[in-house]
Every structure is written in C-alpha cells, then in structure tokens.
Design a protein around this motif. Structure first.
Motif, PDB file in Angstrom:
ATOM      1  N   GLN A   1       0.942  -1.261  -0.077  1.00 39.34           N
ATOM      2  CA  GLN A   1      -0.059  -0.077  -0.308  1.00 39.34           C
ATOM      3  C   GLN A   1       0.919   1.302  -0.108  1.00 39.34           C
ATOM      4  OE1 GLN A   1      -2.576   0.450   3.569  1.00 39.34           O
ATOM      5  NE2 GLN A   1      -3.966   1.812   2.216  1.00 39.34           N
ATOM      6  N   TRP A   2       2.136   1.125   0.615  1.00 36.88           N
ATOM      7  CA  TRP A   2       3.047   2.473   0.799  1.00 36.88           C
ATOM      8  C   TRP A   2       3.329   3.110  -0.584  1.00 36.88           C
ATOM      9  CZ3 TRP A   2       7.900   2.762  -0.519  1.00 36.88           C
ATOM     10  CH2 TRP A   2       8.892   4.094  -0.232  1.00 36.88           C
ATOM     11  N   HIS A   3       3.815   1.872  -1.420  1.00 37.88           N
ATOM     12  CA  HIS A   3       4.466   2.428  -2.504  1.00 37.88           C
ATOM     13  C   HIS A   3       3.337   2.834  -3.600  1.00 37.88           C
ATOM     14  CE1 HIS A   3       4.141  -2.116  -2.560  1.00 37.88           C
ATOM     15  NE2 HIS A   3       3.616  -1.906  -3.689  1.00 37.88           N
ATOM     16  N   THR A   4       2.043   2.173  -3.449  1.00 38.73           N
ATOM     17  CA  THR A   4       0.990   2.556  -4.565  1.00 38.73           C
ATOM     18  C   THR A   4       0.528   4.050  -4.161  1.00 38.73           C
ATOM     19  OG1 THR A   4      -0.763   1.452  -3.160  1.00 38.73           O
ATOM     20  CG2 THR A   4       0.389   0.151  -4.809  1.00 38.73           C
ATOM     21  N   ASN A   5       0.728   4.650  -2.863  1.00 41.37           N
ATOM     22  CA  ASN A   5       0.096   5.825  -2.394  1.00 41.37           C
ATOM     23  C   ASN A   5       1.109   7.046  -2.494  1.00 41.37           C
ATOM     24  OD1 ASN A   5      -2.622   4.783  -1.964  1.00 41.37           O
ATOM     25  ND2 ASN A   5      -1.920   4.009   0.093  1.00 41.37           N
ATOM     26  N   THR A   6       2.300   6.639  -2.566  1.00 35.81           N
ATOM     27  CA  THR A   6       3.461   7.551  -2.539  1.00 35.81           C
ATOM     28  C   THR A   6       4.102   7.791  -3.783  1.00 35.81           C
ATOM     29  OG1 THR A   6       5.209   5.935  -1.943  1.00 35.81           O
ATOM     30  CG2 THR A   6       4.158   6.804  -0.092  1.00 35.81           C
ATOM     31  N   GLY A   7       4.216   6.878  -4.769  1.00 33.52           N
ATOM     32  CA  GLY A   7       4.662   7.151  -5.918  1.00 33.52           C
ATOM     33  C   GLY A   7       6.263   6.428  -5.984  1.00 33.52           C
ATOM     34  N   TYR A   8       6.655   6.209  -4.964  1.00 34.11           N
ATOM     35  CA  TYR A   8       8.035   5.300  -4.738  1.00 34.11           C
ATOM     36  C   TYR A   8       7.749   3.796  -5.416  1.00 34.11           C
ATOM     37  CZ  TYR A   8      10.096   8.874  -2.006  1.00 34.11           C
ATOM     38  OH  TYR A   8      10.597   9.920  -1.504  1.00 34.11           O
ATOM     39  N   PRO A  10       8.244  -0.483  -5.479  1.00 36.51           N
ATOM     40  CA  PRO A  10       8.834  -1.534  -4.739  1.00 36.51           C
ATOM     41  C   PRO A  10      10.147  -1.952  -4.926  1.00 36.51           C
ATOM     42  CG  PRO A  10       7.288  -2.313  -5.795  1.00 36.51           C
ATOM     43  CD  PRO A  10       7.298  -0.616  -6.209  1.00 36.51           C
ATOM     44  N   ILE A  11      11.081  -2.318  -4.225  1.00 30.85           N
ATOM     45  CA  ILE A  11      12.543  -2.929  -4.734  1.00 30.85           C
ATOM     46  C   ILE A  11      12.236  -4.544  -4.847  1.00 30.85           C
ATOM     47  CG2 ILE A  11      13.536  -0.899  -4.163  1.00 30.85           C
ATOM     48  CD1 ILE A  11      14.361  -2.352  -1.424  1.00 30.85           C
ATOM     49  N   ARG A  12      11.402  -5.067  -4.080  1.00 31.94           N
ATOM     50  CA  ARG A  12      11.331  -6.753  -4.118  1.00 31.94           C
ATOM     51  C   ARG A  12      10.534  -7.108  -5.227  1.00 31.94           C
ATOM     52  NH1 ARG A  12       9.116  -7.683   1.450  1.00 31.94           N
ATOM     53  NH2 ARG A  12       8.227  -9.289   0.435  1.00 31.94           N
ATOM     54  N   ALA A  13      11.120  -8.277  -5.924  1.00 33.87           N
ATOM     55  CA  ALA A  13      10.418  -8.740  -6.997  1.00 33.87           C
ATOM     56  C   ALA A  13       8.922  -9.222  -6.779  1.00 33.87           C
ATOM     57  CB  ALA A  13      11.220  -9.947  -7.619  1.00 33.87           C
ATOM     58  N   ASP A  14       8.899  -9.992  -5.397  1.00 31.52           N
ATOM     59  CA  ASP A  14       7.670 -10.492  -5.283  1.00 31.52           C
ATOM     60  C   ASP A  14       6.553  -9.687  -5.180  1.00 31.52           C
ATOM     61  OD1 ASP A  14       8.791  -9.474  -3.037  1.00 31.52           O
ATOM     62  OD2 ASP A  14       7.747 -10.934  -1.527  1.00 31.52           O
ATOM     63  N   LEU A  15       6.840  -8.160  -4.764  1.00 31.73           N
ATOM     64  CA  LEU A  15       5.806  -7.262  -4.477  1.00 31.73           C
ATOM     65  C   LEU A  15       5.429  -6.686  -5.789  1.00 31.73           C
ATOM     66  CD1 LEU A  15       7.298  -5.289  -1.458  1.00 31.73           C
ATOM     67  CD2 LEU A  15       5.485  -6.847  -1.478  1.00 31.73           C
ATOM     68  N   ILE A  16       6.603  -6.560  -6.582  1.00 33.92           N
ATOM     69  CA  ILE A  16       6.305  -6.173  -7.884  1.00 33.92           C
ATOM     70  C   ILE A  16       5.281  -7.066  -8.827  1.00 33.92           C
ATOM     71  CG2 ILE A  16       7.081  -5.608 -10.400  1.00 33.92           C
ATOM     72  CD1 ILE A  16       9.515  -4.733  -8.948  1.00 33.92           C
ATOM     73  N   ALA A  17       5.470  -8.368  -8.729  1.00 33.34           N
ATOM     74  CA  ALA A  17       4.630  -9.376  -9.014  1.00 33.34           C
ATOM     75  C   ALA A  17       3.220  -9.645  -8.652  1.00 33.34           C
ATOM     76  CB  ALA A  17       5.384 -10.749  -8.756  1.00 33.34           C
ATOM     77  N   ASP A  18       3.138  -9.336  -7.280  1.00 32.95           N
ATOM     78  CA  ASP A  18       1.743  -9.142  -6.733  1.00 32.95           C
ATOM     79  C   ASP A  18       1.053  -7.920  -7.385  1.00 32.95           C
ATOM     80  OD1 ASP A  18       2.398 -11.292  -4.952  1.00 32.95           O
ATOM     81  OD2 ASP A  18       2.731  -9.961  -3.090  1.00 32.95           O
ATOM     82  N   LEU A  19       1.946  -6.848  -7.467  1.00 34.65           N
ATOM     83  CA  LEU A  19       0.987  -5.684  -8.059  1.00 34.65           C
ATOM     84  C   LEU A  19       0.640  -6.083  -9.608  1.00 34.65           C
ATOM     85  CD1 LEU A  19       3.379  -2.780  -6.678  1.00 34.65           C
ATOM     86  CD2 LEU A  19       0.793  -3.178  -6.257  1.00 34.65           C
ATOM     87  N   GLU A  20       1.416  -6.809 -10.181  1.00 29.37           N
ATOM     88  CA  GLU A  20       1.173  -7.075 -11.558  1.00 29.37           C
ATOM     89  C   GLU A  20      -0.328  -8.090 -11.641  1.00 29.37           C
ATOM     90  OE1 GLU A  20       4.700  -8.892 -12.975  1.00 29.37           O
ATOM     91  OE2 GLU A  20       5.221  -6.929 -13.750  1.00 29.37           O
ATOM     92  N   LYS A  21      -0.330  -8.933 -10.673  1.00 31.72           N
ATOM     93  CA  LYS A  21      -1.294  -9.796 -10.351  1.00 31.72           C
ATOM     94  C   LYS A  21      -2.606  -9.120 -10.015  1.00 31.72           C
ATOM     95  CE  LYS A  21       1.355 -13.818  -9.107  1.00 31.72           C
ATOM     96  NZ  LYS A  21       1.788 -14.472  -7.753  1.00 31.72           N
ATOM     97  N   GLU A  22      -2.429  -7.991  -9.390  1.00 29.16           N
ATOM     98  CA  GLU A  22      -3.683  -7.174  -8.908  1.00 29.16           C
ATOM     99  C   GLU A  22      -4.033  -6.324 -10.032  1.00 29.16           C
ATOM    100  OE1 GLU A  22      -2.316  -5.034  -5.454  1.00 29.16           O
ATOM    101  OE2 GLU A  22      -1.935  -6.933  -4.549  1.00 29.16           O
ATOM    102  N   GLY A  23      -3.010  -6.207 -11.055  1.00 30.55           N
ATOM    103  CA  GLY A  23      -3.636  -5.187 -12.023  1.00 30.55           C
ATOM    104  C   GLY A  23      -3.189  -3.817 -12.037  1.00 30.55           C
ATOM    105  N   PHE A  24      -2.640  -3.507 -10.886  1.00 33.86           N
ATOM    106  CA  PHE A  24      -1.919  -2.220 -10.813  1.00 33.86           C
ATOM    107  C   PHE A  24      -1.343  -1.403 -11.576  1.00 33.86           C
ATOM    108  CE2 PHE A  24       1.098   0.802  -9.058  1.00 33.86           C
ATOM    109  CZ  PHE A  24       0.233   1.721  -8.237  1.00 33.86           C
TER     110      PHE A  24
END
Length: 106
Positions: A1-8, A10-24
């Motif tokens: 939630q932090w990176h989606t609200n701040t514009g920063y 994520p640096i972890r590949a698993d978080l990026i993958a989760d965002l991709e799955k969520e359609g972010f």
C-alpha cells in the motif's frame, strides 16, 4: 500500500509480481516506468547505486549533528559543518586506503 500511495516503487520482485497480478500496472502504467528503466540499465558501476565506503561512519556524524541541534546544543550550520568535515576526513582516509590496494597498471 505504501508504494501505491506515495509514487515510490517497490524494490522486491515478489511485491512487483503481486502488483502485476492485482492489475495495478495496467491501471497505472506510468508507475512501471522507473522499474522498467532500472531493469533496462546495463550492469555497470555507474548504474549499480551509490558507493560510499564510509557510509556508516558518515551517517553517525550526520545523526549526531542532528541530535545536537534538536537538543539545543548546537546551531544547524555549526553542527552540520562539523559533520561535513568529519565525513570528508573519513572519506580521505578511505580513498587513501583504497588507492593503496589498487594493482599497478602494466
């Protein structure tokens, strides 16, 4: 939630993958730009992040300066000036130690 609200990003590949799955990134394609640019960068020293051999020591100098200012023991310019001087001295010592270890060019 932090990176989606701040514009920063994520640096972890698993978080990026989760965002991709969520359609972010589908909904926010610009949010992928920095990640894509970093992934496309060549792996050379200039793209591998900052290198400061005295990072830990310099951080202590700066933190101590900020603490002295917040405690009313020093003015910002004075405290940070001392931190700068101490950090520069540490970097000079570090640079000399690294230069002494470099093999001679043939």
């Amino acid at each position: 939630q932090w990176h989606t609200n701040t514009g920063y990003f994520p640096i972890r590949a698993d978080l990026i993958a989760d965002l991709e799955k969520e359609g972010f990134y589908e909904k926010n394609p610009a949010a992928r730009t920095a990640i894509s640019q970093l992934k496309a960068s060549p792996e050379i020293p200039a793209t591998q992040g900052a290198l400061l051999g005295t990072f830990s020591e310099s951080r202590v100098h700066i933190e101590s300066a900020v603490e002295r200012v917040l405690a009313g023991q020093a003015e910002p310019k004075e405290a940070l000036g001392k931190a700068k001087t101490s950090s520069e001295e540490a970097m000079q010592r570090y640079n000399k130690s690294v230069a002494a270890k470099k093999p001679e060019k043939k």
